[in-house]
Structure formats: C-alpha cells, structure tokens
Design an enzyme around this catalytic site. Structure first.
Site, PDB file in Angstrom:
ATOM      1  N   TYR A 240      29.733  75.582  57.530  1.00 14.20           N
ATOM      2  CA  TYR A 240      30.898  74.724  57.280  1.00 14.20           C
ATOM      3  C   TYR A 240      32.205  75.473  57.122  1.00 14.20           C
ATOM      4  O   TYR A 240      32.291  76.454  56.371  1.00 14.20           O
ATOM      5  CB  TYR A 240      30.661  73.890  56.012  1.00 14.20           C
ATOM      6  CG  TYR A 240      31.515  72.638  55.983  1.00 14.20           C
ATOM      7  CD1 TYR A 240      31.124  71.512  56.693  1.00 14.20           C
ATOM      8  CD2 TYR A 240      32.708  72.592  55.276  1.00 14.20           C
ATOM      9  CE1 TYR A 240      31.894  70.367  56.700  1.00 14.20           C
ATOM     10  CE2 TYR A 240      33.486  71.444  55.267  1.00 14.20           C
ATOM     11  CZ  TYR A 240      33.070  70.329  55.981  1.00 14.20           C
ATOM     12  OH  TYR A 240      33.840  69.191  55.974  1.00 14.20           O
ATOM     13  N   GLY A 241      33.232  74.981  57.754  1.00 11.95           N
ATOM     14  CA  GLY A 241      34.626  75.326  57.481  1.00 11.95           C
ATOM     15  C   GLY A 241      34.876  76.788  57.155  1.00 11.95           C
ATOM     16  O   GLY A 241      34.480  77.687  57.900  1.00 11.95           O
ATOM     17  N   GLY A 242      35.534  76.997  56.033  1.00 13.35           N
ATOM     18  CA  GLY A 242      35.951  78.337  55.636  1.00 13.35           C
ATOM     19  C   GLY A 242      34.811  79.322  55.437  1.00 13.35           C
ATOM     20  O   GLY A 242      35.030  80.530  55.419  1.00 13.35           O
TER      21      GLY A 242
ATOM     22  N   HIS B  18      48.773  82.238  51.746  1.00 18.29           N
ATOM     23  CA  HIS B  18      48.235  80.880  51.886  1.00 18.29           C
ATOM     24  C   HIS B  18      49.418  79.899  51.874  1.00 18.29           C
ATOM     25  O   HIS B  18      49.639  79.199  50.893  1.00 18.29           O
ATOM     26  CB  HIS B  18      47.278  80.628  50.714  1.00 18.29           C
ATOM     27  CG  HIS B  18      46.477  79.380  50.824  1.00 18.29           C
ATOM     28  ND1 HIS B  18      45.954  78.736  49.721  1.00 18.29           N
ATOM     29  CD2 HIS B  18      46.078  78.643  51.894  1.00 18.29           C
ATOM     30  CE1 HIS B  18      45.281  77.667  50.108  1.00 18.29           C
ATOM     31  NE2 HIS B  18      45.339  77.582  51.408  1.00 18.29           N
TER      32      HIS B  18
ATOM     33  N   SER C  12      45.144  73.722  46.506  1.00 16.86           N
ATOM     34  CA  SER C  12      44.551  72.597  47.235  1.00 16.86           C
ATOM     35  C   SER C  12      44.970  71.276  46.591  1.00 16.86           C
ATOM     36  O   SER C  12      45.234  71.224  45.393  1.00 16.86           O
ATOM     37  CB  SER C  12      43.028  72.687  47.197  1.00 16.86           C
ATOM     38  OG  SER C  12      42.618  73.910  47.704  1.00 16.86           O
TER      39      SER C  12
ATOM     40  N   GLY D 111      49.190  68.338  48.872  1.00 14.06           N
ATOM     41  CA  GLY D 111      49.916  67.772  50.005  1.00 14.06           C
ATOM     42  C   GLY D 111      50.599  68.800  50.888  1.00 14.06           C
ATOM     43  O   GLY D 111      51.682  68.575  51.413  1.00 14.06           O
ATOM     44  N   LYS D 112      49.930  69.942  51.091  1.00 14.89           N
ATOM     45  CA  LYS D 112      50.527  70.994  51.907  1.00 14.89           C
ATOM     46  C   LYS D 112      50.722  70.544  53.357  1.00 14.89           C
ATOM     47  O   LYS D 112      51.789  70.729  53.945  1.00 14.89           O
ATOM     48  CB  LYS D 112      49.579  72.198  51.877  1.00 14.89           C
ATOM     49  CG  LYS D 112      50.286  73.507  51.840  1.00 14.89           C
ATOM     50  CD  LYS D 112      49.359  74.572  51.295  1.00 14.89           C
ATOM     51  CE  LYS D 112      49.272  75.724  52.242  1.00 14.89           C
ATOM     52  NZ  LYS D 112      47.942  76.297  52.326  1.00 14.89           N
TER      53      LYS D 112
ATOM     54  N   ASN E 267      50.918  67.530  54.415  1.00 11.08           N
ATOM     55  CA  ASN E 267      51.946  66.479  54.443  1.00 11.08           C
ATOM     56  C   ASN E 267      53.346  67.079  54.441  1.00 11.08           C
ATOM     57  O   ASN E 267      54.229  66.627  55.161  1.00 11.08           O
ATOM     58  CB  ASN E 267      51.811  65.552  53.224  1.00 11.08           C
ATOM     59  CG  ASN E 267      50.534  64.746  53.247  1.00 11.08           C
ATOM     60  OD1 ASN E 267      49.821  64.731  54.243  1.00 11.08           O
ATOM     61  ND2 ASN E 267      50.225  64.081  52.140  1.00 11.08           N
TER      62      ASN E 267
ATOM     63  N   ASN F 259      35.719  65.860  51.205  1.00 10.63           N
ATOM     64  CA  ASN F 259      36.185  67.049  51.930  1.00 10.63           C
ATOM     65  C   ASN F 259      35.907  66.933  53.433  1.00 10.63           C
ATOM     66  O   ASN F 259      35.789  67.932  54.128  1.00 10.63           O
ATOM     67  CB  ASN F 259      35.533  68.310  51.349  1.00 10.63           C
ATOM     68  CG  ASN F 259      36.173  69.593  51.876  1.00 10.63           C
ATOM     69  OD1 ASN F 259      37.395  69.677  52.033  1.00 10.63           O
ATOM     70  ND2 ASN F 259      35.340  70.597  52.174  1.00 10.63           N
TER      71      ASN F 259
ATOM     72  N   ARG G 202      50.497  70.752  40.830  1.00 10.92           N
ATOM     73  CA  ARG G 202      50.554  69.413  40.233  1.00 10.92           C
ATOM     74  C   ARG G 202      50.770  69.563  38.744  1.00 10.92           C
ATOM     75  O   ARG G 202      49.830  69.889  38.017  1.00 10.92           O
ATOM     76  CB  ARG G 202      49.218  68.700  40.432  1.00 10.92           C
ATOM     77  CG  ARG G 202      49.069  68.040  41.738  1.00 10.92           C
ATOM     78  CD  ARG G 202      47.716  67.338  41.818  1.00 10.92           C
ATOM     79  NE  ARG G 202      47.589  66.806  43.152  1.00 10.92           N
ATOM     80  CZ  ARG G 202      47.879  65.550  43.471  1.00 10.92           C
ATOM     81  NH1 ARG G 202      48.232  64.680  42.546  1.00 10.92           N
ATOM     82  NH2 ARG G 202      47.779  65.159  44.716  1.00 10.92           N
TER      83      ARG G 202
ATOM     84  N   GLY H 123      58.116  61.770  52.264  1.00 14.01           N
ATOM     85  CA  GLY H 123      59.333  61.979  53.056  1.00 14.01           C
ATOM     86  C   GLY H 123      60.570  62.236  52.202  1.00 14.01           C
ATOM     87  O   GLY H 123      61.538  62.859  52.649  1.00 14.01           O
TER      88      GLY H 123
END
Ligand code: OXD
Ligand code: MN
Length: 596
Positions: A210-212, A239, A261, A264-265, A267, A376, A409, A506
């Site tokens: 999987y993934g990373g 990163h 993580s 909203g990177k 986004n 995920n 956050r 936005g």
C-alpha cells in the site's frame, strides 16, 4: 534488457537470485505496458475496470483489510548509531535489519514476476532530480509508479552508467506451485518492514503493497532518503506543497507550505480564490525539493508526477480541481464501487447509489454506520490532468520560492497568520507546528501532537539534526535577503463556543494575498511578541460581510494561552536533549521574555 549499466544489471541479478521470481520484467514505461499489467490484474480478479463512459481508462482496487495505510510502527531508520536516528524513529542497526530481511526476501517472489522500475523523482535531466530503481513483485505498484513518477526506458537512457538509489520491494507472499494468489497479497503486520538505510542510500520494504509503504519513490526516497542527502549536500527535501499565486496585475510568486496530515494540503495547493483577479496554480501537493539557484534564491521542484490523494471528503465543493483531475486515467484504492462501474466515497457530494459495494466488498448499508470507503482510500492521478497545473511545474530549474507557510489544526492560541521575525525564528515556528488531537480520535494523549515541519514521519535522521540543518541553510545562504520569508497559518481557530472563526477553503486566498503583499513590501503588519501580525485592515474580507468575520479575535495574541504554549514547547524540545540547536533554545527563551 534496456541498459548497459553493469552495476544496475548486477544488482538486479543479485536480488533475483535471492527472491527467486519466475520471471524478470524490465519496465519500459509505455502505455501498452501499463494497460497490459492492469488488464492482467482485472483478468485475475485483483482489479475492476471502471465504466469507460464514466471514468475512462481507470481502475478500482480493494486492499487486504490489514494493509490500508502507512505503517509508522513498522517503519525503520537504520543508521549505524541509534542517536543518529533520534528519539522519533524505530531504529534497528543496519546489519541486523539486513540479516532479518534477507531471510524474509529469500524465495519471497516465487510464483511471481520481478519488475524492474527505473524512475526519476523530478523532471528528467533536472539538476535537482534523482534517479531510483525499484524492484517489486507487485504489478499494482508498477502501475501506480507509472502515474506518480517518470519511469521506464527514458530514465535508463538518462541514467546511462550513473548511480541510482536502489529500492527493494516485495509484498512478501511467495506462491507455492498451484497456490491461489489472493487479490491483494501482503504479509502479516509483524512481518512488514519499511526500512531505510540513509547512510548507504538504500530502501528495503517488505510485506505491504500500500501507498507510502510500497511506492518507494514517494515517502521513502523523496522524503526519508532525500532529507538525509539534502542535509549532507546542503539543500532541502520537504513535505511541502508548492503553489503559484498571481495577483490582478499579473505578478506571480511561488509559496511552499507544510502541514501535518488532514489539514487540507491538497485543497490549498488547488485553491480556487474567492477574490476577483487572483489566481492560484499547482506545482505539487505533497513534496518539494529545493536548491539555491545562481541568483541566490531557493528553487523548488515537485519530485512527483502524480497525486496520491485521500479520496473521502474530496468533492466539487471542497476541491473541484482535484475532482476534475480524476476524470480518467486514474487508479482508485479502497473507495466504494457503484453498480454502474464508478467510484464513490463519503463526502463526495451526493448519495451512494443503491447497490454500492464497500471497500471490504460488501453491499453498502448507509444505516450500518460503517463507511463505504476506507477513511484512507486513495486516488492516484496524473498531475498533468489538474486543470490548474502550473505552466512551470516541469521546469527543470524549478520555481523560485518567496514564502514558506507552516500550519496545523489549532483551535486555540495560534492566530490566523503571522510572519516570522527572521530565518531562525521561522525555523523555530516550523519546529513546533502540530495539530490538536482529541484523545478519542486516535488513541493518543489529548493535546497538541507536534509534527515539526510536518516531517515527523518523514525525516531520515535525528529530528534535532534536521532543525540544525534548517538553521544552517539560513546561515550559509548565498544571499540572506533572497531567502523565503516564513509564515505560520492556522485556518482552524475556534471561538469560545467551538465555532470556526475562519471560512477556510477558497477564502484562504485572503491570507495568501497578505503574504504576497508582505513579500512585495506593501502588506501592513504590527510587531507583536510572537511575530508580525497583519493589522486588522490589511486582510481583505470584502464580500464576506454576511459572515461576520471576527478578525480581531482571529488575529489576537492571548498571552495566557501563549504562556501555556511555551510550557508545551519546552516539553516537546526536551526529547532532543542537548542535540537541540542552541539557536532554537534561544528562540524559546526570547519568546518567553517577550511574553512575561
Ligand atoms: C501522505 C501523507 O500520504 O502525508 O501524503 O501521509
Ligand atoms: Mn504527505
């Protein structure tokens, strides 16, 4: 064979002898190869081809339920000395790790094909790019690497007889003669090892598909190994997303931003501005490699060529540019599957059609409380399909960075945005970012989970030495006045009733606009104990009148909260002992002096 590089040929042969695959396939990176691998997986029942009229040339996978994310507790930094890995990483001595793994790799590819994937992180031929070669027994990995990296014959041509970063991967599921292959082969958790040998620049990954854990160009090479190389060679592997921002006069700047993580990177990288005349374009959504150019500025490339994004809650409302990127030629893993052959996930913006199948291959029952897509679940999609991909995204020289943004956050304490006094103060800010977690969410102690530079899972060496590297980049910069300015941002501050103070998405352009103006020398700021804050009239909130934005609260520095913050930072710093750079201890003391 497509190369005369004897070192590469020998390396592949040695591993083939150990892993004992039935066949060896050198990937040429062609479309025909991609299609034939995917069609092969469809024929075996390991993948579903999505409906071509809905999502052309796209495929759907369900992983084994035990193999759904990066496994940080099975990720290892294998330096000769334990202290060089530091307090944040699992450490096993290189020899010991290699002995353990050689036993597991012995015969691990029986019944399978060994694929050789030559890949370039970064545009082919860029001075900032690096070439790796991954061997793997997973055709799923080959297909994903084709989207996420430049791979195949052209890379071998560029490599010539040069050096490459060797990356070994196996799903860890040899097949006995006649044994049926599961649709997602992998090894049990205690046999998964995502191991890095930064000193010799090697990656050995075993047991996960999987993934990373498995696409070794991404987190393993482009962050863990590259961060170590960057320290040794005087550049930065971070990163960070990279975006281009253009003002109404047509002046363009580039920013790079690091967030832990779930902030909203992706986004932010693809943001659609809510104020007229401004434009944001995407260079990358996850990783930035940066070197000083001849003019003394830091130039960044995106080493990847695709997005491996979290699908749930991506929608035409939250990130239209990501949704439009996914229109075809994409791979979806652990989303839900609709009866008409398309994908679905929680937060996609419409209800799941009757008959939707969950990521665990059951009929979806919305009343059950169980999500249809794994939280995920991921899409893999070519960056070139993003409607706002920046025209310079593949420029081998990279793009000049004007500002770094660090965020997390933080419902309290941290204002919407502030600017660091100087490079070392910015390094201090990066070293303490994090997100507040609730105890229930992930079984951690409630409080701020510090994620320095958003690199906690991704630095290939002692985090304190990484801080020192950042200090040194500032100290040794060819032109200190050309260094990017550094900002802290926080879209997530709440009022005393727990309500978000800032609309985000936005509207974050309004904060980017102030940063842009600061870089131009026009943005107004007031000097406070914690840094330069925008004056309340310098954040453009035109058009948000009905939202009653409380800018004075968003931009307030609450001294009592900051005094608590200092105590928490002191605790965070304590783990690094006397390896913590004095410059950062000084920053903390000076902040204390300004506040008390
Ligand atoms: C990612 C991550 O997948 O940071 O990009 O975990
Ligand atoms: Mn990431």
């Amino acid at each position: 064979m497509m190369t005369n590089n004897q070192k590469l040929i020998n390396w592949v042969n040695e591993w083939a002898q150990l892993c004992q695959p039935d066949k060896i396939h050198w990937c040429d990176g062609s479309e025909a190869e991609y299609k034939s691998l995917l069609d092969g997986m469809v024929a075996k029942g390991a993948a579903v081809k999505l409906n071509d009229s809905k999502r052309p040339n796209s495929y759907y996978f369900q992983s084994d339920p035990s193999d759904v994310a990066r496994v940080e507790n099975r990720t290892f930094i294998c330096t000769t000395n334990k202290d060089d890995a530091g307090p944040n990483y699992n450490w096993i001595a290189p020899d010991e790790m290699k002995n353990t793994l050689r036993k597991l790799y012995n015969g691990c590819m029986k019944g399978r094909t060994l694929y050789v994937i030559p890949f370039s992180m970064g545009p082919l031929g860029s001075k900032i790019s690096k070439i790796g070669v991954q061997i793997t027994d997973s055709p799923y990995v080959v297909a994903n690497m084709k989207i996420m990296t430049r791979m195949g014959k052209a890379v071998l041509d560029t490599l010539g007889n040069g050096d490459f970063i060797p990356c070994v991967h196996s799903v860890g599921f040899p097949l006995q003669p006649g044994q049926k292959d599961p649709s997602w082969p992998c090894a049990p958790i205690e046999q998964k090892y995502i191991s890095h040998f930064p000193e010799t620049r090697e990656i050995w990954s075993y047991g996960s598909g999987y993934g990373g854990n498995a696409l070794l160009g991404k987190k393993c090479l482009a962050l863990r190994i590259a961060s170590y190389m960057a320290k040794t060679e005087g550049w930065l592997a971070e990163h960070m997303l990279i975006l281009g921002i253009t003002n109404p006069k047509g002046v363009k700047k580039y920013f790079a931003a690091a967030f832990p993580s779930a902030c909203g990177k992706t986004n932010l990288a693809m943001l659609i501005p809510t104020i007229p005349g401004w434009k944001v374009e995407t260079v990358g959504d996850d990783i930035a490699w940066m070197k000083f150019g001849e003019d003394g500025r830091l130039y960044a490339i995106n080493p990847e060529s695709g997005f491996f994004g979290v699908a749930p809650y991506t929608s035409m409302q939250t990130n239209p540019n990501a949704m439009l990127s996914l229109k075809g030629n994409s791979i979806f893993t652990n989303t839900a599957l609709t009866p008409d052959g398309d994908i679905w996930w929680e937060g996609i913006g419409y209800d799941a059609p009757e008959g939707t199948i969950t990521w665990t291959n059951e009929k979806f029952d919305p009343a059950s409380g169980k999500p249809a897509a794994h939280p995920n679940a991921r899409f893999t999609t070519p960056a070139s399909q993003c409607p706002v991909i920046d025209s310079a995204w593949e420029d081998p020289r990279g793009v000049p960075i004007s500002a770094f943004l660090f965020g997390g956050r933080r419902p309290t304490t941290i204002p919407l945005v502030y600017e660091a006094f100087d490079w070392n103060h910015g390094t201090f800010i990066g070293s303490v970012i994090g997100s507040e977690v609730t105890a229930a969410a992930i079984g951690l102690k409630a409080g701020v989970r510090r994620d320095p530079f958003a690199m906690l899972p991704f630095t290939g060496y002692n985090m304190a030495d990484y801080f020192r590297h950042w200090i040194n980049i500032g100290k040794n910069a060819p032109d200190k006045s050309a260094l990017p300015r550094i900002y802290c941002v926080n879209w997530f501050r709440k009022d005393e009733n727990g309500k978000w103070l800032w609309p985000g998405y936005g509207d974050n352009i309004r904060v980017l606009k102030w940063i842009f103006e600061r870089c131009e020398g026009t943005g107004k700021a007031v000097k406070t104990e914690i840094g330069y804050l925008p004056s309340t009239d310098s954040i453009d909130i035109s058009g948000l009148e009905d939202k009653n934005i409380n800018l004075s609260l968003l931009l307030s520095v609450n001294k009592e909260e900051w005094k608590q913050e200092i105590d928490l930072i002191r605790e965070h710093y304590a783990q690094f002992g006397n390896r913590l750079p004095d410059e950062l201890a000084d920053q903390l003391n000076e902040l204390g002096k300004r506040l008390y």
